[in-house]
Design an enzyme around this catalytic site. Structure first.
Site, PDB file in Angstrom:
ATOM      1  N   GLY A   1      65.007  58.557  28.147  1.00 27.16           N
ATOM      2  CA  GLY A   1      63.605  58.289  27.807  1.00 27.16           C
ATOM      3  C   GLY A   1      63.208  56.860  28.132  1.00 27.16           C
ATOM      4  O   GLY A   1      62.476  56.215  27.370  1.00 27.16           O
ATOM      5  N   SER A   2      63.649  56.367  29.300  1.00 25.64           N
ATOM      6  CA  SER A   2      63.355  54.961  29.631  1.00 25.64           C
ATOM      7  C   SER A   2      62.216  54.826  30.639  1.00 25.64           C
ATOM      8  O   SER A   2      61.986  53.756  31.187  1.00 25.64           O
ATOM      9  CB  SER A   2      64.609  54.251  30.127  1.00 25.64           C
ATOM     10  OG  SER A   2      65.311  55.033  31.070  1.00 25.64           O
TER      11      SER A   2
ATOM     12  N   ARG B   1      59.274  55.063  29.695  1.00 22.11           N
ATOM     13  CA  ARG B   1      58.192  54.449  28.921  1.00 22.11           C
ATOM     14  C   ARG B   1      58.731  53.798  27.649  1.00 22.11           C
ATOM     15  O   ARG B   1      59.877  54.027  27.248  1.00 22.11           O
ATOM     16  CB  ARG B   1      57.188  55.530  28.495  1.00 22.11           C
ATOM     17  CG  ARG B   1      56.397  56.040  29.644  1.00 22.11           C
ATOM     18  CD  ARG B   1      55.317  56.991  29.209  1.00 22.11           C
ATOM     19  NE  ARG B   1      55.812  58.353  29.052  1.00 22.11           N
ATOM     20  CZ  ARG B   1      55.289  59.203  28.161  1.00 22.11           C
ATOM     21  NH1 ARG B   1      54.334  58.820  27.347  1.00 22.11           N
ATOM     22  NH2 ARG B   1      55.763  60.428  28.085  1.00 22.11           N
TER      23      ARG B   1
ATOM     24  N   ASN C   1      67.845  57.325  23.514  1.00 14.83           N
ATOM     25  CA  ASN C   1      66.528  56.892  23.050  1.00 14.83           C
ATOM     26  C   ASN C   1      65.470  58.008  23.078  1.00 14.83           C
ATOM     27  O   ASN C   1      64.542  57.994  22.283  1.00 14.83           O
ATOM     28  CB  ASN C   1      66.082  55.706  23.932  1.00 14.83           C
ATOM     29  CG  ASN C   1      64.614  55.396  23.797  1.00 14.83           C
ATOM     30  OD1 ASN C   1      64.182  54.775  22.829  1.00 14.83           O
ATOM     31  ND2 ASN C   1      63.818  55.847  24.767  1.00 14.83           N
TER      32      ASN C   1
ATOM     33  N   SER D   1      65.114  55.879  13.477  1.00 18.97           N
ATOM     34  CA  SER D   1      63.749  55.555  13.026  1.00 18.97           C
ATOM     35  C   SER D   1      63.808  55.026  11.607  1.00 18.97           C
ATOM     36  O   SER D   1      64.697  55.393  10.826  1.00 18.97           O
ATOM     37  CB  SER D   1      62.888  56.816  13.052  1.00 18.97           C
ATOM     38  OG  SER D   1      61.666  56.575  12.385  1.00 18.97           O
TER      39      SER D   1
ATOM     40  N   TYR E   1      61.591  65.606  12.064  1.00 21.03           N
ATOM     41  CA  TYR E   1      61.853  64.399  12.868  1.00 21.03           C
ATOM     42  C   TYR E   1      62.735  63.441  12.054  1.00 21.03           C
ATOM     43  O   TYR E   1      63.759  62.953  12.541  1.00 21.03           O
ATOM     44  CB  TYR E   1      60.518  63.748  13.237  1.00 21.03           C
ATOM     45  CG  TYR E   1      60.642  62.409  13.901  1.00 21.03           C
ATOM     46  CD1 TYR E   1      61.010  62.300  15.236  1.00 21.03           C
ATOM     47  CD2 TYR E   1      60.383  61.227  13.196  1.00 21.03           C
ATOM     48  CE1 TYR E   1      61.121  61.054  15.853  1.00 21.03           C
ATOM     49  CE2 TYR E   1      60.483  59.989  13.807  1.00 21.03           C
ATOM     50  CZ  TYR E   1      60.857  59.897  15.131  1.00 21.03           C
ATOM     51  OH  TYR E   1      60.972  58.674  15.737  1.00 21.03           O
TER      52      TYR E   1
ATOM     53  N   ALA F   1      64.622  64.095   9.521  1.00 17.95           N
ATOM     54  CA  ALA F   1      65.952  64.698   9.293  1.00 17.95           C
ATOM     55  C   ALA F   1      66.816  64.595  10.547  1.00 17.95           C
ATOM     56  O   ALA F   1      68.023  64.322  10.468  1.00 17.95           O
ATOM     57  CB  ALA F   1      65.789  66.159   8.881  1.00 17.95           C
TER      58      ALA F   1
ATOM     59  N   LYS G   1      66.717  62.281  12.810  1.00 20.44           N
ATOM     60  CA  LYS G   1      67.148  60.889  12.977  1.00 20.44           C
ATOM     61  C   LYS G   1      68.253  60.557  11.974  1.00 20.44           C
ATOM     62  O   LYS G   1      69.196  59.829  12.299  1.00 20.44           O
ATOM     63  CB  LYS G   1      65.960  59.944  12.801  1.00 20.44           C
ATOM     64  CG  LYS G   1      64.886  60.084  13.883  1.00 20.44           C
ATOM     65  CD  LYS G   1      65.416  59.713  15.251  1.00 20.44           C
ATOM     66  CE  LYS G   1      64.327  59.541  16.293  1.00 20.44           C
ATOM     67  NZ  LYS G   1      64.829  59.160  17.594  1.00 20.44           N
TER      68      LYS G   1
END
Ligand SMILES: NC(=O)c1ccc[n+]([C@@H]2O[C@H](COP(=O)([O-])OP(=O)(O)OC[C@H]3O[C@@H](n4cnc5c(N)ncnc54)[C@H](OP(=O)(O)O)[C@@H]3O)[C@@H](O)[C@H]2O)c1
Length: 263
Positions: free
Chosen positions: A24-25, A27, A102, A154, A167, A169, A171
């Protein structure tokens, strides 16, 4: 006590000869981490869901520092994508010895209305894909007795959002995996850590934060009263990915302007 005063921090942060995959790099936070690692000499594998202008410009920014960097693509909500990414990498170089996990997906839905497919997709991208990429890269890291794994979690691990239960959970599950695996791979010279960002000004928040009332509500909760910029995560990532961080493992570095602190 005999001191070694030759600390040479520049050498400890140097990443020449390392290969870093940052998922996910194309952005946001991942892009800033990718550029940061490239600045310190790593060959960086930039990743996005598919070919896009974002991916191209991120790769161009990385290549300014590290010309042998390249990009791979794949939607991590499909279980075979980690293998496909590994195959794409092998066409250029060995598998990475730095892995920054990421990429994530995030839905805003009340917990009692979350459809199963939404829950499964978040767990697949945010947890299962991280596990699969760790499993794929571990043998090479073990063989060369050096490896770095950084997951991006997060602040919701500490301070859940009412509309993002799965989300949060996913993380927390990923961070638990980090602590579990960190202990098991430490003797191979592999460190495994998590970074937990607070509120960063990235594409995923653009719409929500463009509402001035909501934005004020958020900044009022943050002790620094500001959002973070993507580059605010790059220093911590560099520390965890370099020899400067060799004794840090199983840790969770929170970058949140104090958001998680009780008021
Ligand atoms: N921004 C925040 O405030 C914040 C707060 C806490 C935690 N985080 C975490 O920090 C990380 C980065 O967040 P961000 O805000 O920088 O994200 P972002 O700007 O939304 O970028 C997300 C990146 O992940 C990729 N991605 C999205 N869905 C994917 C999928 N199904 N398969 C593979 N890749 C996918 C995107 O690829 P494309 O560009 O090709 O679409 C993009 O490059 C995430 O793990 C997020 O959960 C962010």
């Amino acid at each position: 006590m005999k001191y070694d005063d030759d600390i040479n921090l520049e050498k400890k942060f140097d990443l020449h000869g390392r290969r870093a995959l940052v998922t996910g790099s194309a952005r946001g936070i991942g892009r800033a981490i990718a550029i940061g690692l490239a600045e310190y000499g790593a060959q960086v594998i930039v990743h996005g869901v598919s070919q896009s202008e974002h991916l191209e410009t991120a790769l161009a920014a990385v290549k300014k520092h590290s010309p042998h960097s390249f990009s791979v693509i794949g939607d991590l909500s499909f279980p075979n994508t980690p293998n496909s990414i590994a195959e794409q990498i092998k066409q250029h170089c060995q598998l990475p010895d730095i892995l920054v996990l990421n990429a994530s997906v995030q839905y805003r839905t009340k917990w009692f209305e979350i459809p199963l497919e939404e829950a499964v997709r978040q767990m697949q991208v945010n947890f299962n894909a991280s596990l699969a990429l760790m499993q794929i890269c571990f043998p090479l890291m073990r063989e060369q007795r050096w490896g770095r794994i950084v997951t991006i979690g997060s602040v919701q691990e500490f301070r859940p959002h009412p509309d993002m239960a799965i989300y949060a959970a996913s993380k927390s599950a990923q961070e638990n995996l980090v602590r579990n695996v960190a202990r098991q791979v430490a003797s191979y010279g592999i460190t495994v850590n998590n970074i937990a960002p607070g509120v960063f000004a990235t594409d995923r928040n653009e719409e929500a934060l463009s509402n001035p009332e909501y934005a004020k509500l958020i900044t009022d909760c943050i002790p620094t009263h500001t959002y973070a910029e993507p580059s605010d995560a790059a220093g911590a990532a560099l520390l965890l990915c370099s020899d400067a961080g060799r004794y840090i493992t199983g840790a969770n570095i929170v970058i949140d302007g104090g958001l998680r602190l009780p008021g």
